[in-house]
Design a protein around this motif. Sequence first.
Motif: not given
Length: 211
Positions: A100-104, A118-124, A127-133, A192-198
């Motif tokens: 993980i080079m960066r966490v967004v 981008l975060f599953g069918l229900l937004g649940d 946490v998503q890890i995506v190749s930089v390529f 790594m992309f993290r969805l914060c719902t707060s």
Amino acid sequence: MPEDFHDDLPDDDEFIPGTSTAFLGNSWIDRTRDAAHLNWGPSYQAIYQRSDGSALACFAWQCRQVAGRPSLMADWFAWSRSLYEERYDVLDDMPNCWVIMRVVIIHASFEEGAQTGLFGLLGDATVQIVSVFDREKIDAFYDFADEQNSQAFSVTRFSHTTPESWKQKLEKGAKSARISEKVLSKMHPAIMFRLCTSRCNSPTEKGPSAE
């Protein structure tokens, strides 16, 4: 994790971080789908100076218990071995692994996350890890992050570092830590992309600014 999850962990591989999150209580784990992620790094060790055992060895053991592709923070490749004692030999037997080079962190509701797909069918799947390529998917996440941040009290624009630059940074860090070519060939840079719902960055809420 189940209480008995670590029953077969060798004594030499035991790791106790000594932080407030060391005990997480009981939870469930799907060995056929879940993946191990090591959020601990040499910088944590330098700060807390209370951990016992080998973080990497424990991580390597956990990777063998679950089927998903493991991941660890790039922090491991930014520190020289001379600064930190670790069992780097366990990396030789590791499978292909995300670094993980960066966490967004993206601040949005479950509904908004679900609508993007981008975060599953229900937004649940927060946490998503995506190749930089995977530039198309990376751009989709960044566009969503920029859209959400434009509505916040603190706006952050994310720099779109090229995949080649991320790869070079990983290779440079690995060389400084004297990681072998064999191990490096199995390490793949990712974001790594993290969805914060707060809504902690909303103008109507008090909280930290968007990362």
